[in-house]
Design a protein around this motif. Sequence first.
Motif, mmCIF file in Angstrom:
data_model
loop_
_atom_site.group_PDB
_atom_site.id
_atom_site.type_symbol
_atom_site.label_atom_id
_atom_site.label_comp_id
_atom_site.label_asym_id
_atom_site.label_seq_id
_atom_site.Cartn_x
_atom_site.Cartn_y
_atom_site.Cartn_z
ATOM 1 N N ASP A 40 0.839 -1.215 0.000
ATOM 2 C CA ASP A 40 0.000 0.000 0.000
ATOM 3 C C ASP A 40 0.868 1.257 0.000
ATOM 4 N N GLU A 41 1.934 1.208 0.788
ATOM 5 C CA GLU A 41 2.818 2.378 0.858
ATOM 6 C C GLU A 41 3.563 2.583 -0.464
ATOM 7 N N ILE A 42 3.882 1.490 -1.134
ATOM 8 C CA ILE A 42 4.532 1.607 -2.455
ATOM 9 C C ILE A 42 3.574 2.301 -3.424
ATOM 10 N N SER A 47 2.230 7.090 -6.540
ATOM 11 C CA SER A 47 1.348 8.202 -6.921
ATOM 12 C C SER A 47 2.048 9.529 -6.705
ATOM 13 N N TYR A 48 2.733 9.644 -5.576
ATOM 14 C CA TYR A 48 3.441 10.895 -5.251
ATOM 15 C C TYR A 48 4.534 11.183 -6.278
ATOM 16 N N LEU A 49 5.216 10.123 -6.713
ATOM 17 C CA LEU A 49 6.325 10.280 -7.664
ATOM 18 C C LEU A 49 5.848 10.292 -9.117
ATOM 19 N N LYS A 50 4.544 10.047 -9.283
ATOM 20 C CA LYS A 50 3.944 9.975 -10.628
ATOM 21 C C LYS A 50 4.630 8.885 -11.462
ATOM 22 N N LEU A 51 4.790 7.740 -10.826
ATOM 23 C CA LEU A 51 5.374 6.570 -11.483
ATOM 24 C C LEU A 51 4.429 5.397 -11.272
ATOM 25 N N SER A 52 4.642 4.326 -12.025
ATOM 26 C CA SER A 52 3.883 3.110 -11.736
ATOM 27 C C SER A 52 4.503 2.450 -10.501
ATOM 28 N N ARG A 58 11.312 -0.837 -8.940
ATOM 29 C CA ARG A 58 12.556 -1.049 -9.684
ATOM 30 C C ARG A 58 13.608 0.012 -9.302
ATOM 31 N N ARG A 59 13.161 1.260 -9.179
ATOM 32 C CA ARG A 59 14.119 2.338 -8.909
ATOM 33 C C ARG A 59 14.520 2.453 -7.441
ATOM 34 N N TYR A 60 13.556 2.242 -6.544
ATOM 35 C CA TYR A 60 13.791 2.647 -5.163
ATOM 36 C C TYR A 60 13.714 1.545 -4.105
ATOM 37 N N CYS A 61 13.314 0.348 -4.484
ATOM 38 C CA CYS A 61 13.128 -0.692 -3.465
ATOM 39 C C CYS A 61 14.022 -1.898 -3.747
ATOM 40 N N ARG A 62 14.254 -2.667 -2.698
ATOM 41 C CA ARG A 62 14.947 -3.948 -2.871
ATOM 42 C C ARG A 62 14.136 -5.009 -2.150
#
Length: 160
Positions: A40-42, A47-52, A58-62
């Motif tokens: 949910d937080e992702i 939404s905040y970053l305007k990304l899927s 892919r960019r910010y999580c592991r």
Amino acid sequence: MKLTVVPEVQPWYQDGLRFTCTQCGNCCTGGPGYIWITDDEIQRLASYLKLSAEETVRRYCRNVSGRFSLKEKLREGLHDCIFLQEAEVASADGKGRTKKLVCSVYPVRPLQCRTWPFWEGNLVSQENWQRAGGRCPGLGKGKLHGCKQIEAIRDAEDWP
Ligand code: SF4
Ligand code: SF4
């Protein structure tokens, strides 16, 4: 049968604890660690970053054993959260501008960040609370949080 009434044990922080974040950024860096983030937080972060959500992951999580944690980046031997970024802010004397490391996704930061310092491990004992204060200058200062409020934050499963 006679029932024994066990008196309720009051927590050591029954009179409340003071905490106001000074926005020093210390808790967003340090040794390697985990900043857990739920699905949910992702979505909220995406939404905040305007990304899927997929691109955000892919960019910010592991992926750590099936759970997601925010990535970290190395800076002078410290492991910064991927979202800790330098920004220009008003200086403390209000007379100019200064550079500071701040959370670039503050409105959508994960629950783990929102509930600091009222984590179970810090509340177990006064010693643990004081130890946490060694890295967090906001502990013991500013706003007084009541016992019930502290425990509601400690036990929160999602944002308020
Ligand atoms: S998401 Fe923001 S508040 Fe949480 S660790 Fe990263 S920079 Fe710090
Ligand atoms: S270490 Fe404490 S005072 Fe500094 S940013 Fe984190 S919560 Fe705020």
